[in-house]
Structures are given as structure tokens and as C-alpha cells.
Design a protein around this motif. Structure first.
Motif, PDB file in Angstrom:
ATOM      1  N   ASN B  53       0.855  -1.358   0.054  1.00  0.00           N
ATOM      2  CA  ASN B  53       0.052   0.371   0.406  1.00  0.00           C
ATOM      3  C   ASN B  53       0.817   1.444  -0.231  1.00  0.00           C
ATOM      4  O   ASN B  53       0.670   2.035  -0.657  1.00  0.00           O
ATOM      5  N   LEU B  58      -1.144   4.229  -1.845  1.00  0.00           N
ATOM      6  CA  LEU B  58      -2.433   4.380  -1.414  1.00  0.00           C
ATOM      7  C   LEU B  58      -2.164   4.249   0.302  1.00  0.00           C
ATOM      8  O   LEU B  58      -3.357   4.837   0.897  1.00  0.00           O
ATOM      9  N   ASP B  59      -1.342   4.802   1.044  1.00  0.00           N
ATOM     10  CA  ASP B  59      -0.993   5.127   2.221  1.00  0.00           C
ATOM     11  C   ASP B  59       0.141   6.032   2.249  1.00  0.00           C
ATOM     12  O   ASP B  59       0.947   5.691   1.666  1.00  0.00           O
ATOM     13  N   ARG B  85      -0.984   6.832 -10.749  1.00  0.00           N
ATOM     14  CA  ARG B  85      -1.131   5.884 -10.160  1.00  0.00           C
ATOM     15  C   ARG B  85      -1.637   5.034 -11.464  1.00  0.00           C
ATOM     16  O   ARG B  85      -0.908   3.529 -11.764  1.00  0.00           O
ATOM     17  N   MET B  91      -2.363  -3.247 -10.178  1.00  0.00           N
ATOM     18  CA  MET B  91      -2.870  -3.855  -8.665  1.00  0.00           C
ATOM     19  C   MET B  91      -3.026  -5.076  -9.346  1.00  0.00           C
ATOM     20  O   MET B  91      -4.551  -5.250  -9.456  1.00  0.00           O
ATOM     21  N   PHE B  93      -5.413  -8.509  -6.705  1.00  0.00           N
ATOM     22  CA  PHE B  93      -5.630  -8.094  -5.370  1.00  0.00           C
ATOM     23  C   PHE B  93      -5.717 -10.171  -4.863  1.00  0.00           C
ATOM     24  O   PHE B  93      -6.378 -10.525  -5.561  1.00  0.00           O
TER      25      PHE B  93
END
Lengths: 410, 225
Positions: B53, B58-59, B85, B91, B93
Motif C-alpha cells: 500500500n 494508497l497509504d 498511479r 494492482m 489483489f
């Protein structure tokens, strides 16, 4: 198409799947609200138009009165008005109140003395006569309005006694009070309750005699050619008059009444808008639930490169699309329902055994209806705005979700 | 100028559990070369997802710096990062996260939609990517009608759609059986390499980790070679 618009549409109308219950229920709510609003307002417009039409038919477009109360130069005034290009016809009149007696039944109707030669060109009297002919009206006869005749139990051919205010003046001077005995030669009905309930029509000469007007009249009714503005014409006429006479349009004469009709319609619109507001709460709660249900999806959109305001727009547009779809379907439903309004009214009247009452009290067998583009625009815009606003809170919540927390949520 | 496509230096992150502060990452460093595949293993709760992340932006890291293709992303706003991004990263998951209302092809195209208009070229590329991951005949199936392995392959095609420089895959086989998981890793490594994308693969599976060019282990908040 921007991704948030695309996704908003797909979430409402998924490809290859049935439309979600939430979408159907939300669109259904707005559809019903819009349809009810349009139906009610169109019928009210219809009633309003009918009433305006009746006022116009029974009064003429413009009324010219003498500031002194009695007009003695009516021929000059009429000739002057008749010469104007907007004017279709002019007719003198005298009016007031008398006491009418038939047997032992007294009544105090409104009486209007007309010049039969000219009056027909301003007011379609022949059209209103249920019994009798216009030519039957002479200086010893009267026409009674339908409800007045019914309430006094008078038929055509019977005689009625008329007591005028002039007779009362004579009574004050200890003179013998002798009423004028008149024959009823016609019964009329205009469809406008205000006239039909309590009106007597007589000849102008008889009215001049009853009121002691000599050759004078109370005013002149003017009928304009179609499409002319009565207010504008009256204003122009007043500018030409020296001040002895005053022209008043039918709109100005009935300003309070017309205002009440408009007020009723506006109030109805305001109250009915609450139906759409209720639907909007349903939209808001469903979208809020969707935001919670789709938390991870919202997180994914952020991870894919979606901006918070775009995520918000996705939910806001869902409200917007519901509003648009609801408004379009609502208009369609309303137009369809209004096309069959008479069938619906008659079926309802038949089922409730109220057909006779409907005809008696409303004086028409068909429900009036008039479409107003202005109303359509206001209703459509309000429903779309309200539905879009309903998507704001869910959109705000979605925009505040951080992708990393949304993806981590259970 | 280095060939590092992704670097994370001195990355720190802690979480609070009641009164207790749990330091998940403390000065974690990682560098990824263009086209390289790197696996990261570690115990559950060791901070692997947190690290991904931070690398994805994202973080926010509590210390250190993340750079994409040599340009620092530290301190950039969410809005500023979003477009970059979408172009730079793909990405994948563990839970696939496909959009249920649209079919496999539209899910793949969703990554491109984030960048603007989707035309014939983009549709052809999405279809080709689905064919590459072995789902040519499933393009118009909704996610609900796909198996777990198929969904993950759609997610891989979506991650590759914008020709990213780096793919971050967070336990992509975690929800799959061994056989399907192996197939998915083959697809991920193969298709990624063909596109020239670097891969950072977080996995518990030593065999999957071994297939990457380089293996790292996250232990006590730090990455070890």
C-alpha cells in the motif's frame, strides 16, 4: 464517457442482468411523484382555463365604465372604440340588483340590461340559452339563469314581479309601490356558477326604466379580436380617455379570483413535491446502503486511479439518472393517464354510483385538462435536482473513504 | 539516473491496538529494477500488504520515501497521485475486486477508462489481454459467472491494461486452490514479463516466490534479501 458516468449507469442498469430492485424502486418513486404532479396540475390548469374562458365569454375582454356611474355619451364612446383595429364588437349595458318575486318566493338577483342587437357580438347569448330564443327578449320579458329559475320554481311563460331600487325611492316618498310584472321568456346556463346561480337578463330599455337611467348606461363591453392583449388594450384606451371613462380588462376585474386559482395551483404543486421528496429519501438510503455494500469496490476504484471527486460523482450521477429516468417515465405515465382521464373518471363514477352528482355539481361530463410546458419544465427540473441531491450524502461518504481502509474493511 | 523503477527507502508504519503501538514497518527498504520480478514473503501480519500500500501510494509512510521511476511520490495529494498511479501501476489483489455489474472485458477496460476515452484500439487490447490470460471465450461473462481462477486472471489482465511499469500483486493466489494458483502465477509472471512490467509479488507460497527473479523476506518490519 467518463468512467464515473459509465459506472453509475452500469450500477443502475447492469449488463446481462436484471435491473436491481433498488433502481426499479427509486425510479418508480420518482415516476409516481412526477406523474401525480403532472396529472393534478394539468387538470387544475384545465379547470383554470375553463373558468377563464367562462369569465371571458360572459363578460367580454374589456369593460368601459363612466367614472360618474352613468354614461350618457355611450354612442360616442362606442363609435370611438369600434374604430380601433383590435376591436371586434362593442355593446352597452346597464346592471344592478333587483328584488324578484315569483309567487311567495323572493330573490335578489343580479340583473343585466343588454342591447340585444349588439350584445350577441360580445357575449354568445344564444349559445347559453337552454330554453327560448334571443329574439324573444323584449321590454316586458326577462331571461333567468338556470339555478335561479330552479330555486324560484319558475318556468318559461310564467310571470315574475321585479322591484327595483327606484321603486324603493318612491316608497320613501309615500308613493304606491307597484312592481314591474315581467314574463320569463328564456332560461340560460353559462357553465359558470357565479353567473348561473343568480342572474337575470333583460333589455337595456327595461333596465334604464327600472333604474331611472333615462338614455344612460352603466358601461360598454368590448370584445377584442382573437389574440389581442386585454390589459394592454385597456391601458391604451385609458390613455386616450379624457378621464370621464375608465377601461378595465377582464383580468383586472377578476384579479383576486384569478390569483386564488393560481395560488391553489401553486400550493398543490408545493404539496405534491413532497412525494418526490419522499422518493428522494428512499434514493438516499438505498445509495448509502450501496456505499457500505460496495466499500471494497470504492477502494478498488481509488487503487485503479479514480479521484475522490470522481468516486463522489459516480454516486451523485446515480441519483441524477434516477431523476431523469423517473421524470421521463413520469411524464409518459401522466400523459397516458390524462389521455384516458374521462374513461377513468366515468368508471370511478359508475363504481361509486356518483355519475349524476358529477354532472350536477361540475356541469361537465369530461374532465378538463391543459398541458403547460412551464409546469413540465419546473416538475422535471425539480425532480432531477431533488434526486441528484439525494445522491449527495452517499457521494460524500464514498469520496471520504480512503482506498487503503476501504480495501482492508470487512 | 538509476534503472530502478520502484524504490522505497526507510519506510515506516505503525498501527495502534488500544494503548499499544504496533510497529509494522521500520525502515523497510526496497528497490525494483525495470522488468524485474521480486517476491516478498513473511508471516501473517508482518506488514506485507502495508508495504505494498505504501509503494502504491494508497497509504502514507510515516518516514522515508517512495519513488516511482525515480520521482518521489511522498507528500503528493490523493488527487495528484490518482492519474499517475493509473499509468504507472497495476494492482492485483487476493480478493480480485472485479466490478460485479460489468463483464470481464469491461472490467479489463475499466483501468483504461480511468485515463480517458476508450476506443477500438483499447477494446482490441483488452480482448487480446483476456486471450493472453486464457479467457478469450469468457470476455462477455459477468464476474459472478466466472470461477475464482478466472476472476483472478481477469484482474491480471486489468492490471496489465495500461501497460504499467510495475505490477503489485498482493497474495493473488490466496483464495485459490494449489493447481489454479500455480496457473495464475504462470500467467502473471509470463504476461507481466511480455509487457516488460516489473512485478512485486507478495505470497506465502515458497514455490511461487521461487519463480521470481529475486526473493525478499519481511521480518520484524524490515526487508531481508
Amino acid at each position: 464517457m467518463p468512467w464515473y458516468l459509465y459506472l453509475a449507469l452500469k450500477q443502475l442498469f447492469p449488463s446481462g442482468r436484471r435491473i436491481a430492485f433498488f433502481t426499479l424502486a427509486s425510479i418508480g418513486g420518482v415516476t409516481l411523484g412526477v406523474a401525480v404532479l403532472i396529472i393534478v396540475l394539468s387538470v387544475m390548469n384545465g379547470f383554470g382555463d375553463e373558468i377563464r374562458q367562462k369569465i371571458l365569454e360572459t363578460n367580454g375582454d374589456v369593460d368601459v365604465r363612466s367614472e360618474g356611474g352613468i354614461m350618457y355619451d355611450q354612442e360616442t364612446v362606442m363609435a370611438k372604440i369600434r374604430g380601433l383595429p383590435e376591436v371586434a364588437a362593442v355593446a352597452p349595458y346597464a346592471q344592478g340588483v333587483v328584488m324578484l318575486q315569483a309567487g311567495n318566493r323572493p330573490s335578489f338577483p343580479f340583473i343585466r340590461g343588454i342591447d340585444v342587437r349588439h350584445e350577441q357580438e360580445v357575449v354568445p347569448l344564444a349559445k347559453f340559452l337552454l330554453i327560448g330564443r334571443v329574439d324573444d327578449l323584449d321590454d316586458d320579458s326577462v331571461f333567468l339563469s338556470s339555478e335561479l329559475a330552479a330555486s324560484m320554481a319558475v318556468r318559461v311563460g310564467q310571470k315574475v314581479d321585479v322591484y327595483s331600487p327606484l321603486l324603493l325611492e318612491r316608497l320613501k316618498k309615500d308613493e304606491i309601490l307597484l312592481p314591474r310584472e315581467l314574463r320569463v321568456t328564456g332560461i340560460f346556463e353559462t357553465g359558470w356558477n357565479q353567473v348561473d346561480s343568480n342572474t337575470v337578463i333583460c333589455s337595456l330599455r327595461l333596465m334604464q326604466e327600472l333604474y331611472g337611467l333615462k338614455s344612460g348606461v352603466h358601461g360598454v363591453s368590448v370584445r377584442l379580436k382573437p389574440g389581442r392583449d386585454a390589459d394592454e388594450f385597456a391601458a391604451r384606451l385609458n390613455a386616450q380617455f379624457s378621464g370621464a371613462d375608465r377601461a378595465v380588462s377582464w383580468i383586472e376585474s377578476n384579479r383576486d379570483f384569478l390569483f386564488v386559482i393560481q395560488l391553489e395551483k401553486n400550493m398543490m404543486m408545493f404539496i405534491m413535491l413532497f412525494i418526490i421528496l419522499v422518493a428522494s429519501f428512499a434514493i438516499a438510503s438505498s445509495l448509502l446502503t450501496a456505499v457500505v455494500r460496495k466499500t471494497k469496490e470504492i477502494g478498488l476504484l481509488g487503487a485503479l486511479g479514480g479521484k475522490p471527486r470522481q468516486v463522489a460523482a459516480c454516486f451523485c450521477f446515480q441519483g441524477f439518472f434516477i431523476g431523469v429516468a423517473g421524470a421521463v417515465l413520469g411524464i409518459g405515465l401522466a400523459v397516458l393517464a390524462l389521455a384516458f382521464r374521462n374513461e377513468v373518471t366515468h368508471t370511478f363514477a359508475r363504481l361509486t354510483h356518483s355519475e349524476a352528482a358529477l354532472l350536477r355539481f361540475y356541469q361537465f361530463s369530461n374532465l378538463p385538462c391543459s398541458y403547460s410546458p412551464h409546469d413540465f419544465a419546473i416538475i422535471t427540473a425539480s425532480s432531477i435536482i431533488i434526486a441528484t441531491l439525494a445522491g449527495l450524502l452517499p457521494a460524500w461518504r464514498a469520496a471520504r473513504l480512503k482506498s487503503v481502509e476501504a480495501l482492508r474493511s470487512e | 539516473m538509476s534503472d530502478f523503477v520502484l524504490t522505497g527507502t526507510g519506510l515506516r508504519k505503525h498501527y495502534r491496538s488500544g494503548e499499544r503501538a504496533i510497529e509494522v514497518l521500520r525502515a523497510a527498504d526496497i528497490t525494483v529494477l525495470a522488468g524485474e520480478s521480486v517476491s516478498i514473503r513473511g508471516e501473517s501480519g508482518s506488514g506485507k500488504t502495508t508495504l505494498l500500500n505504501l509503494l502504491a501510494g494508497l497509504d502514507a509512510s510515516e518516514g522515508g520515501e517512495v519513488a516511482w521511476a525515480g520521482a518521489s511520490i511522498t507528500g503528493l495529494s490523493n488527487n495528484a497521485l490518482a492519474g499517475r498511479r493509473a499509468r504507472f501501476l497495476g494492482m492485483v489483489f487476493q480478493a480480485y475486486y472485479l466490478i460485479p455489474e460489468i463483464d470481464a472485458l469491461a472490467n479489463v477496460l475499466m483501468a483504461r477508462r480511468m485515463l480517458g476515452r476508450v476506443g477500438t484500439t483499447e477494446r482490441a487490447r483488452a480482448a487480446a489481454l483476456l486471450a493472453r490470460v486464457g479467457l478469450a471465450d469468457r470476455a462477455h461473462h459477468l464476474p459472478a459467472h466466472l470461477s475464482g481462477g478466472e476472476r483472478q486472471r481477469v484482474a491480471i489482465a486489468r492490471a496489465l491494461m495500461n501497460e504499467p511499469r510495475v505490477i503489485l500483486a498482493d497474495e493473488p493466489t490466496g483464495n485459490l486452490d494449489e493447481h489454479t494458483g500455480d496457473a495464475v502465477i504462470e500467467v502473471l509472471l509470463g504476461a507481466g514479463a511480455e509487457q516488460g512490467a516489473a512485478l512485486v509479488l507478495v505470497t506465502h507460497n515458497p514455490q511461487h516466490a521461487a519463480k521470481c527473479g529475486r526473493s525478499l523476506r519481511l521480518h520484524e518490519g524490515m526487508l531481508q534479501g
